[in-house]
Scaffold this motif. Structure first.
Motif, mmCIF file in Angstrom:
data_model
loop_
_atom_site.group_PDB
_atom_site.id
_atom_site.type_symbol
_atom_site.label_atom_id
_atom_site.label_comp_id
_atom_site.label_asym_id
_atom_site.label_seq_id
_atom_site.Cartn_x
_atom_site.Cartn_y
_atom_site.Cartn_z
ATOM 1 N N GLU A 56 -68.403 -77.082 66.286
ATOM 2 C CA GLU A 56 -69.662 -77.295 66.997
ATOM 3 C C GLU A 56 -69.445 -77.577 68.475
ATOM 4 N N MET A 57 -68.356 -78.249 68.807
ATOM 5 C CA MET A 57 -68.050 -78.497 70.213
ATOM 6 C C MET A 57 -67.722 -77.182 70.920
ATOM 7 N N ILE A 58 -66.995 -76.306 70.268
ATOM 8 C CA ILE A 58 -66.663 -75.005 70.860
ATOM 9 C C ILE A 58 -67.922 -74.159 71.032
ATOM 10 N N PHE A 59 -68.779 -74.104 70.001
ATOM 11 C CA PHE A 59 -70.018 -73.323 70.108
ATOM 12 C C PHE A 59 -70.915 -73.849 71.221
ATOM 13 N N ALA A 60 -71.043 -75.168 71.312
ATOM 14 C CA ALA A 60 -71.888 -75.747 72.360
ATOM 15 C C ALA A 60 -71.288 -75.486 73.741
ATOM 16 N N ALA A 61 -69.974 -75.557 73.868
ATOM 17 C CA ALA A 61 -69.336 -75.299 75.158
ATOM 18 C C ALA A 61 -69.493 -73.841 75.573
ATOM 19 N N VAL A 62 -69.367 -72.929 74.620
ATOM 20 C CA VAL A 62 -69.539 -71.508 74.938
ATOM 21 C C VAL A 62 -70.976 -71.235 75.389
ATOM 22 N N LEU A 63 -71.943 -71.762 74.670
ATOM 23 C CA LEU A 63 -73.329 -71.562 75.086
ATOM 24 C C LEU A 63 -73.622 -72.251 76.411
ATOM 25 N N PHE A 64 -73.022 -73.401 76.639
ATOM 26 C CA PHE A 64 -73.199 -74.093 77.911
ATOM 27 C C PHE A 64 -72.700 -73.225 79.065
ATOM 28 N N ILE A 65 -71.543 -72.621 78.893
ATOM 29 C CA ILE A 65 -70.982 -71.762 79.940
ATOM 30 C C ILE A 65 -71.832 -70.504 80.110
ATOM 31 N N PHE A 77 -78.118 -57.500 74.231
ATOM 32 C CA PHE A 77 -78.143 -57.097 72.830
ATOM 33 C C PHE A 77 -78.036 -58.281 71.870
ATOM 34 N N ILE A 78 -77.843 -59.484 72.377
ATOM 35 C CA ILE A 78 -77.839 -60.691 71.547
ATOM 36 C C ILE A 78 -79.146 -61.424 71.796
ATOM 37 N N ASN A 79 -79.816 -61.803 70.737
ATOM 38 C CA ASN A 79 -81.051 -62.572 70.869
ATOM 39 C C ASN A 79 -80.659 -64.035 71.062
ATOM 40 N N TRP A 80 -80.610 -64.484 72.306
ATOM 41 C CA TRP A 80 -80.087 -65.803 72.637
ATOM 42 C C TRP A 80 -80.930 -66.950 72.111
ATOM 43 N N PRO A 81 -82.262 -66.892 72.177
ATOM 44 C CA PRO A 81 -83.035 -68.018 71.628
ATOM 45 C C PRO A 81 -82.791 -68.225 70.127
ATOM 46 N N TRP A 82 -82.737 -67.142 69.361
ATOM 47 C CA TRP A 82 -82.492 -67.286 67.930
ATOM 48 C C TRP A 82 -81.059 -67.725 67.648
ATOM 49 N N THR A 83 -80.102 -67.231 68.430
ATOM 50 C CA THR A 83 -78.712 -67.647 68.255
ATOM 51 C C THR A 83 -78.558 -69.141 68.496
ATOM 52 N N ASP A 84 -79.156 -69.617 69.573
ATOM 53 C CA ASP A 84 -79.064 -71.039 69.894
ATOM 54 C C ASP A 84 -79.812 -71.885 68.868
ATOM 55 N N PHE A 85 -80.967 -71.402 68.410
ATOM 56 C CA PHE A 85 -81.728 -72.131 67.400
ATOM 57 C C PHE A 85 -80.947 -72.246 66.096
ATOM 58 N N LEU A 86 -80.386 -71.141 65.622
ATOM 59 C CA LEU A 86 -79.637 -71.172 64.361
ATOM 60 C C LEU A 86 -78.376 -72.019 64.480
ATOM 61 N N ARG A 87 -77.711 -71.981 65.634
ATOM 62 C CA ARG A 87 -76.531 -72.815 65.847
ATOM 63 C C ARG A 87 -76.872 -74.290 65.738
ATOM 64 N N SER A 88 -77.929 -74.690 66.415
ATOM 65 C CA SER A 88 -78.274 -76.114 66.405
ATOM 66 C C SER A 88 -78.860 -76.552 65.061
ATOM 67 N N PRO A 134 -87.627 -70.340 68.902
ATOM 68 C CA PRO A 134 -88.156 -69.216 69.685
ATOM 69 C C PRO A 134 -89.655 -68.976 69.509
ATOM 70 N N LEU A 135 -90.186 -69.146 68.311
ATOM 71 C CA LEU A 135 -91.613 -68.890 68.118
ATOM 72 C C LEU A 135 -92.467 -69.943 68.800
ATOM 73 N N ARG A 136 -91.922 -71.125 68.997
ATOM 74 C CA ARG A 136 -92.632 -72.193 69.689
ATOM 75 C C ARG A 136 -92.741 -71.895 71.174
ATOM 76 N N GLN A 137 -91.790 -71.152 71.717
ATOM 77 C CA GLN A 137 -91.747 -70.886 73.141
ATOM 78 C C GLN A 137 -92.591 -69.699 73.560
#
Length: 152
Positions: A56-65, A77-88, A134-137
């Motif tokens: 989780e620290m690696i995933f959060a750091a990668v998304l942070f960068i 080609f990556i749906n970033w809101p859904w990726t971040d939502f599913l990760r968290s 994502p649907l909330r946004q």
């Protein structure tokens, strides 16, 4: 060429540091720090549960960068809101399960502290999942009801 790199650097630095002040930047930084503290607590007591904190620290750091350097707009080609939502969301669920198991097992004080911090991480990742849903946004605008050609 060296002059253009020198002049573009402050703008790039400003763009990167502006992300730190956003709510998403603060959330991701807090997740990275909390995962690191939980990893240290688990490492002193047992290494059985430290894998979750590392991943989780690696995933959060990668998304942070990616968000800090604005790379998420360059990779469409990556749906970033859904990726971040599913990760968290997955992190919140896994931290909840792991923390309950660790607290039920008991053990030394660093293991109990890691379990309590895991519950705090559950709430932090859950808030991040709620915030990035994502649907909330999505904003919906009302459809026009008047004819556009002007005839009545």
């Amino acid at each position: 060429m060296a002059d253009s790199e020198r002049f573009s650097a402050p703008g790039c630095w400003a763009a990167c540091t502006n992300f730190w002040r956003t709510r998403k930047g603060i959330l991701l930084f807090a997740e990275i720090v909390l995962c690191l503290v939980i990893l240290i607590c688990f490492s002193t007591s047992t290494s059985a549960y430290s894998f979750l904190s590392v991943i989780e620290m690696i995933f959060a750091a990668v998304l942070f960068i990616f968000y800090m350097c604005d790379l998420h707009t360059k990779i469409p080609f990556i749906n970033w809101p859904w990726t971040d939502f599913l990760r968290s969301l997955i992190a919140a669920i896994l931290y909840l399960i792991t923390s309950i198991v660790v607290l039920v097992e008991g053990g030394n004080s660093s293991k109990i502290v890691a379990g309590v911090l895991g519950l705090i991480a559950t709430f932090l990742f859950g808030y991040d999942a709620y915030f990035t849903f994502p649907l909330r946004q999505q904003r919906h605008t009302a459809a026009p009801t008047d004819p556009t050609d002007g005839s009545v």
